[in-house]
Design a protein around this motif. Structure first.
Motif, PDB file in Angstrom:
ATOM      1  N   ASN A  46       9.841   2.546  36.570  1.00  0.00           N
ATOM      2  CA  ASN A  46      11.060   1.926  36.047  1.00  0.00           C
ATOM      3  C   ASN A  46      11.417   0.659  36.810  1.00  0.00           C
ATOM      4  O   ASN A  46      11.801  -0.362  36.208  1.00  0.00           O
ATOM      5  CB  ASN A  46      12.232   2.911  36.100  1.00  0.00           C
ATOM      6  CG  ASN A  46      12.320   3.766  34.846  1.00  0.00           C
ATOM      7  OD1 ASN A  46      12.195   3.262  33.735  1.00  0.00           O
ATOM      8  ND2 ASN A  46      12.535   5.059  35.018  1.00  0.00           N
ATOM      9  N   ASN A  47      11.295   0.707  38.125  1.00  0.00           N
ATOM     10  CA  ASN A  47      11.592  -0.478  38.940  1.00  0.00           C
ATOM     11  C   ASN A  47      10.643  -1.624  38.609  1.00  0.00           C
ATOM     12  O   ASN A  47      11.060  -2.785  38.498  1.00  0.00           O
ATOM     13  CB  ASN A  47      11.488  -0.136  40.429  1.00  0.00           C
ATOM     14  CG  ASN A  47      12.638   0.736  40.910  1.00  0.00           C
ATOM     15  OD1 ASN A  47      13.707   0.738  40.304  1.00  0.00           O
ATOM     16  ND2 ASN A  47      12.424   1.483  41.987  1.00  0.00           N
ATOM     17  N   MET A  48       9.361  -1.297  38.436  1.00  0.00           N
ATOM     18  CA  MET A  48       8.392  -2.339  38.114  1.00  0.00           C
ATOM     19  C   MET A  48       8.640  -2.900  36.715  1.00  0.00           C
ATOM     20  O   MET A  48       8.470  -4.109  36.483  1.00  0.00           O
ATOM     21  CB  MET A  48       6.967  -1.790  38.220  1.00  0.00           C
ATOM     22  CG  MET A  48       5.881  -2.801  37.865  1.00  0.00           C
ATOM     23  SD  MET A  48       5.941  -4.337  38.854  1.00  0.00           S
ATOM     24  CE  MET A  48       5.309  -3.724  40.420  1.00  0.00           C
ATOM     25  N   LYS A  86      11.663  -9.345  33.599  1.00  0.00           N
ATOM     26  CA  LYS A  86      12.159 -10.645  34.052  1.00  0.00           C
ATOM     27  C   LYS A  86      11.072 -11.709  33.958  1.00  0.00           C
ATOM     28  O   LYS A  86      11.349 -12.884  33.725  1.00  0.00           O
ATOM     29  CB  LYS A  86      12.663 -10.531  35.493  1.00  0.00           C
ATOM     30  CG  LYS A  86      13.968  -9.751  35.631  1.00  0.00           C
ATOM     31  CD  LYS A  86      14.415  -9.682  37.076  1.00  0.00           C
ATOM     32  CE  LYS A  86      15.720  -8.884  37.211  1.00  0.00           C
ATOM     33  NZ  LYS A  86      16.147  -8.761  38.634  1.00  0.00           N
ATOM     34  N   MET A  87       9.831 -11.295  34.141  1.00  0.00           N
ATOM     35  CA  MET A  87       8.699 -12.223  34.039  1.00  0.00           C
ATOM     36  C   MET A  87       8.304 -12.460  32.584  1.00  0.00           C
ATOM     37  O   MET A  87       7.421 -13.271  32.304  1.00  0.00           O
ATOM     38  CB  MET A  87       7.489 -11.666  34.806  1.00  0.00           C
ATOM     39  CG  MET A  87       7.720 -11.543  36.306  1.00  0.00           C
ATOM     40  SD  MET A  87       6.394 -10.620  37.112  1.00  0.00           S
ATOM     41  CE  MET A  87       6.040 -11.670  38.498  1.00  0.00           C
ATOM     42  N   LYS A  88       8.943 -11.702  31.681  1.00  0.00           N
ATOM     43  CA  LYS A  88       8.674 -11.798  30.239  1.00  0.00           C
ATOM     44  C   LYS A  88       7.253 -11.357  29.896  1.00  0.00           C
ATOM     45  O   LYS A  88       6.616 -11.879  28.975  1.00  0.00           O
ATOM     46  CB  LYS A  88       8.954 -13.219  29.719  1.00  0.00           C
ATOM     47  CG  LYS A  88      10.382 -13.677  29.955  1.00  0.00           C
ATOM     48  CD  LYS A  88      10.666 -14.984  29.268  1.00  0.00           C
ATOM     49  CE  LYS A  88      12.064 -15.511  29.585  1.00  0.00           C
ATOM     50  NZ  LYS A  88      13.136 -14.550  29.284  1.00  0.00           N
ATOM     51  N   TRP A  89       6.752 -10.357  30.621  1.00  0.00           N
ATOM     52  CA  TRP A  89       5.428  -9.816  30.350  1.00  0.00           C
ATOM     53  C   TRP A  89       5.484  -8.465  29.648  1.00  0.00           C
ATOM     54  O   TRP A  89       4.471  -8.014  29.121  1.00  0.00           O
ATOM     55  CB  TRP A  89       4.621  -9.711  31.646  1.00  0.00           C
ATOM     56  CG  TRP A  89       4.261 -11.067  32.188  1.00  0.00           C
ATOM     57  CD1 TRP A  89       4.317 -12.254  31.533  1.00  0.00           C
ATOM     58  CD2 TRP A  89       3.790 -11.364  33.499  1.00  0.00           C
ATOM     59  NE1 TRP A  89       3.912 -13.289  32.350  1.00  0.00           N
ATOM     60  CE2 TRP A  89       3.581 -12.771  33.572  1.00  0.00           C
ATOM     61  CE3 TRP A  89       3.518 -10.602  34.626  1.00  0.00           C
ATOM     62  CZ2 TRP A  89       3.124 -13.414  34.711  1.00  0.00           C
ATOM     63  CZ3 TRP A  89       3.056 -11.240  35.774  1.00  0.00           C
ATOM     64  CH2 TRP A  89       2.860 -12.628  35.815  1.00  0.00           C
ATOM     65  N   VAL A  90       6.643  -7.799  29.683  1.00  0.00           N
ATOM     66  CA  VAL A  90       6.802  -6.564  28.933  1.00  0.00           C
ATOM     67  C   VAL A  90       8.145  -6.552  28.217  1.00  0.00           C
ATOM     68  O   VAL A  90       9.079  -7.270  28.604  1.00  0.00           O
ATOM     69  CB  VAL A  90       6.705  -5.288  29.820  1.00  0.00           C
ATOM     70  CG1 VAL A  90       5.382  -5.210  30.541  1.00  0.00           C
ATOM     71  CG2 VAL A  90       7.879  -5.191  30.771  1.00  0.00           C
ATOM     72  N   PRO A 126       9.714   3.109  24.270  1.00  0.00           N
ATOM     73  CA  PRO A 126       8.337   2.808  24.713  1.00  0.00           C
ATOM     74  C   PRO A 126       8.219   1.432  25.352  1.00  0.00           C
ATOM     75  O   PRO A 126       9.042   0.543  25.129  1.00  0.00           O
ATOM     76  CB  PRO A 126       7.538   2.870  23.404  1.00  0.00           C
ATOM     77  CG  PRO A 126       8.355   3.714  22.497  1.00  0.00           C
ATOM     78  CD  PRO A 126       9.783   3.424  22.844  1.00  0.00           C
ATOM     79  N   VAL A 127       7.180   1.281  26.147  1.00  0.00           N
ATOM     80  CA  VAL A 127       6.870   0.017  26.817  1.00  0.00           C
ATOM     81  C   VAL A 127       5.852  -0.741  25.971  1.00  0.00           C
ATOM     82  O   VAL A 127       4.878  -0.155  25.497  1.00  0.00           O
ATOM     83  CB  VAL A 127       6.263   0.271  28.212  1.00  0.00           C
ATOM     84  CG1 VAL A 127       5.873  -1.041  28.876  1.00  0.00           C
ATOM     85  CG2 VAL A 127       7.222   1.058  29.086  1.00  0.00           C
ATOM     86  N   THR A 128       6.062  -2.034  25.762  1.00  0.00           N
ATOM     87  CA  THR A 128       5.068  -2.856  25.067  1.00  0.00           C
ATOM     88  C   THR A 128       4.872  -4.160  25.818  1.00  0.00           C
ATOM     89  O   THR A 128       5.821  -4.709  26.392  1.00  0.00           O
ATOM     90  CB  THR A 128       5.494  -3.177  23.621  1.00  0.00           C
ATOM     91  OG1 THR A 128       6.774  -3.836  23.646  1.00  0.00           O
ATOM     92  CG2 THR A 128       5.583  -1.921  22.783  1.00  0.00           C
ATOM     93  N   LEU A 129       3.662  -4.641  25.819  1.00  0.00           N
ATOM     94  CA  LEU A 129       3.377  -5.934  26.435  1.00  0.00           C
ATOM     95  C   LEU A 129       3.796  -7.056  25.489  1.00  0.00           C
ATOM     96  O   LEU A 129       3.650  -6.947  24.278  1.00  0.00           O
ATOM     97  CB  LEU A 129       1.884  -6.066  26.730  1.00  0.00           C
ATOM     98  CG  LEU A 129       1.298  -5.141  27.810  1.00  0.00           C
ATOM     99  CD1 LEU A 129      -0.221  -5.230  27.797  1.00  0.00           C
ATOM    100  CD2 LEU A 129       1.828  -5.504  29.190  1.00  0.00           C
ATOM    101  N   THR A 130       4.331  -8.144  26.050  1.00  0.00           N
ATOM    102  CA  THR A 130       4.581  -9.332  25.244  1.00  0.00           C
ATOM    103  C   THR A 130       3.236 -10.006  24.973  1.00  0.00           C
ATOM    104  O   THR A 130       2.202  -9.590  25.519  1.00  0.00           O
ATOM    105  CB  THR A 130       5.493 -10.312  25.999  1.00  0.00           C
ATOM    106  OG1 THR A 130       4.813 -10.729  27.212  1.00  0.00           O
ATOM    107  CG2 THR A 130       6.819  -9.662  26.361  1.00  0.00           C
ATOM    108  N   VAL A 131       3.225 -11.027  24.158  1.00  0.00           N
ATOM    109  CA  VAL A 131       1.979 -11.752  23.873  1.00  0.00           C
ATOM    110  C   VAL A 131       1.381 -12.288  25.170  1.00  0.00           C
ATOM    111  O   VAL A 131       0.176 -12.158  25.425  1.00  0.00           O
ATOM    112  CB  VAL A 131       2.233 -12.906  22.883  1.00  0.00           C
ATOM    113  CG1 VAL A 131       0.986 -13.773  22.739  1.00  0.00           C
ATOM    114  CG2 VAL A 131       2.660 -12.354  21.520  1.00  0.00           C
ATOM    115  N   GLU A 132       2.236 -12.863  26.030  1.00  0.00           N
ATOM    116  CA  GLU A 132       1.760 -13.407  27.305  1.00  0.00           C
ATOM    117  C   GLU A 132       1.290 -12.296  28.229  1.00  0.00           C
ATOM    118  O   GLU A 132       0.271 -12.416  28.914  1.00  0.00           O
ATOM    119  CB  GLU A 132       2.870 -14.218  27.983  1.00  0.00           C
ATOM    120  CG  GLU A 132       2.491 -14.816  29.332  1.00  0.00           C
ATOM    121  CD  GLU A 132       1.311 -15.774  29.282  1.00  0.00           C
ATOM    122  OE1 GLU A 132       0.649 -15.936  30.328  1.00  0.00           O
ATOM    123  OE2 GLU A 132       1.052 -16.346  28.208  1.00  0.00           O
ATOM    124  N   GLY A 133       2.040 -11.186  28.245  1.00  0.00           N
ATOM    125  CA  GLY A 133       1.663 -10.053  29.090  1.00  0.00           C
ATOM    126  C   GLY A 133       0.332  -9.460  28.669  1.00  0.00           C
ATOM    127  O   GLY A 133      -0.499  -9.091  29.511  1.00  0.00           O
TER     128      GLY A 133
END
Length: 220
Positions: A40-42, A48-52, A59-66
């Motif tokens: 959760n912390n990660m 904030k890095m806009k990677w997820v 659920p967790v999903t990756l962004t296009v950049e991530g």
């Protein structure tokens, strides 16, 4: 440059997304063998890095950049594995842990040169596809040996598990990528398979092993 830990999280989420429709915090926790609180912390950092993308209890999903960053980590890992086997002569059972270290090297020129020397392979030594420079990956068409039917002739094209223990077991049984096997019998009790090998010898594999082997049908 992202830290090794962050890269490991991106790779973990990417790998899980390849196998299942939804990825939650518990999945990532089990995959990386860390607590849910740590995950959760990660996730907050990665958001904030806009990677997820991830909302509370969702659920967790990756962004296009991530997703592209994750694919590049996997690309480096699999190119490294191929280089270690093809150019340095290491067995497929010995390259995974070394590639785990090499994947964090931030040098595109190094991996591009390795890729060139290997003549741009599409798959790694364990049969997994290598993402291209755009992060695109070849869609694999296979099923697990455990799903094969009696009488079918199959060829090993990959492994689900690249652990040293499994690969050493396959070495002992003289099973490698490209090996053809005919399913003679499926045990009703434990779903182990009796197989006829290329040399006409027979071999019994447990359901655990069969669940880890990717195969394709071979025309008779």
């Amino acid at each position: 440059m992202a830290s090794n830990t962050i890269e490991n999280y991106l790779k973990a989420i990417y790998s899980l997304q390849q196998k299942q429709e939804k990825v939650n915090i518990t999945d990532v926790s089990k995959h990386l063998e860390v607590s849910a609180a740590t995950v959760n912390n990660m996730m907050q950092k990665l958001k904030k890095m806009k990677w997820v993308k991830q909302e509370k209890y969702q659920p967790v999903t990756l962004t296009v950049e991530g997703e592209k960053r994750a694919a590049m980590i996997i690309r480096k890992h699999r190119i490294a594995e191929m280089y270690l086997t093809e150019k340095m002569g290491l067995g497929w059972e010995n390259v995974h842990s070394i590639a785990e270290e090499m994947e964090h090297i931030d040098s595109s020129i190094l991996f591009d040169r390795m890729d060139e020397l290997l003549d741009y392979p599409k798959y790694d030594p364990h049969g997994s596809p290598i993402p291209n420079k755009d992060g695109k990956i070849v869609k694999m068409n296979f099923h697990l040996l455990s799903q094969a039917e009696t009488g079918s002739l199959v060829q090993l094209v990959g492994v689900e598990d690249s652990s040293k223990e499994l690969l050493e077991f396959l070495n002992q049984k003289m099973i490698r990528l490209g090996t053809e096997m005919k399913v003679l019998e499926i045990a009703s009790f434990d779903k182990s398979l009796l197989l006829e090998m290329e040399e006409k010898d027979t071999l019994v594999l447990s359901s655990k092993v069969c669940n880890a082997l990717r195969v394709i049908e071979v025309e008779k």
